[in-house]
Design an enzyme around this catalytic site. Structure first.
Site, mmCIF file in Angstrom:
data_model
loop_
_atom_site.group_PDB
_atom_site.id
_atom_site.type_symbol
_atom_site.label_atom_id
_atom_site.label_comp_id
_atom_site.label_asym_id
_atom_site.label_seq_id
_atom_site.Cartn_x
_atom_site.Cartn_y
_atom_site.Cartn_z
ATOM 1 N N LEU A 1 -9.265 -7.010 -50.502
ATOM 2 C CA LEU A 1 -9.567 -7.976 -49.453
ATOM 3 C C LEU A 1 -10.120 -9.273 -50.039
ATOM 4 O O LEU A 1 -10.980 -9.227 -50.926
ATOM 5 C CB LEU A 1 -10.602 -7.355 -48.505
ATOM 6 C CG LEU A 1 -11.091 -8.243 -47.377
ATOM 7 C CD1 LEU A 1 -10.986 -7.494 -46.078
ATOM 8 C CD2 LEU A 1 -12.504 -8.681 -47.626
ATOM 9 N N HIS A 2 -9.619 -10.390 -49.559
ATOM 10 C CA HIS A 2 -10.138 -11.692 -49.980
ATOM 11 C C HIS A 2 -9.937 -12.708 -48.860
ATOM 12 O O HIS A 2 -8.957 -12.690 -48.148
ATOM 13 C CB HIS A 2 -9.490 -12.173 -51.284
ATOM 14 C CG HIS A 2 -7.994 -12.161 -51.283
ATOM 15 N ND1 HIS A 2 -7.246 -11.004 -51.406
ATOM 16 C CD2 HIS A 2 -7.101 -13.164 -51.170
ATOM 17 C CE1 HIS A 2 -5.962 -11.296 -51.384
ATOM 18 N NE2 HIS A 2 -5.847 -12.611 -51.230
#
Length: 170
Positions: A126-127
């Site tokens: 996740l980013h």
């Protein structure tokens, strides 16, 4: 109403190689960077906190394109611990403040692609993307000439953002 299609050929190469940059294919490129032993200057990490960090996008849409992500490799928002969630969003806020100070954009895009089909080329880690935008920056060169115009080298961008990082979030 007719829908026009624009081709971004450079993007296919990036998507195809995003996870192959890792020495360990079970790790995301971000985890590989964290485990590389390289300095923050070499990896373009601009800020670290307890559970998350901020790094320049190596394939930016604009100068100052940042990614905020947890150290721990998780795919979804609901996979974050409460501490990681608070830290992540605190760094997103800090990054917007730093970008406004360092690059004076007219606006910012903040977003997350959850899953490969949503455009997440590194979907297992996740980013949050933070992309500075300026009036008239339509990036027509990418659309018509398969060329990105980034007016500033990554080391200079990283230095400017590090220097502009808000003191209250350090």
């Amino acid at each position: 109403m007719s829908l026009e299609q624009l081709w971004n050929g450079w993007r296919a190469e990036y998507i195809g190689t995003a996870n192959s940059n890792s020495a360990d294919p079970s790790q995301s490129v971000f985890t590989s960077i964290l485990n590389s032993g390289l300095s923050d200057e070499e990896t373009f990490i601009v800020h670290r906190s307890t559970t998350c960090f901020v790094i320049l996008n190596s394939y930016p849409y604009a100068s100052g394109h940042l990614l905020v992500l947890p150290y721990r490799e998780v795919a979804n928002l609901e996979d974050l611990t409460p501490d990681e969630s608070v830290d992540l969003w605190s760094l997103v806020t800090g990054a917007t403040v730093a970008l406004r100070e360092s690059h004076s954009p007219d606006a910012l895009n903040v977003g997350i692609n959850l899953g490969t089909a949503a455009g997440g080329s590194i979907s297992q880690h996740l980013h949050v993307h933070i992309v500075p935008r300026w009036n008239g920056d339509s990036n027509f060169m990418t659309s018509v000439a398969s060329t990105r115009t980034i007016p500033e080298p990554l080391p200079l961008t990283a230095s400017k953002i590090r220097n502009a990082w808000p003191k209250a979030t350090q």
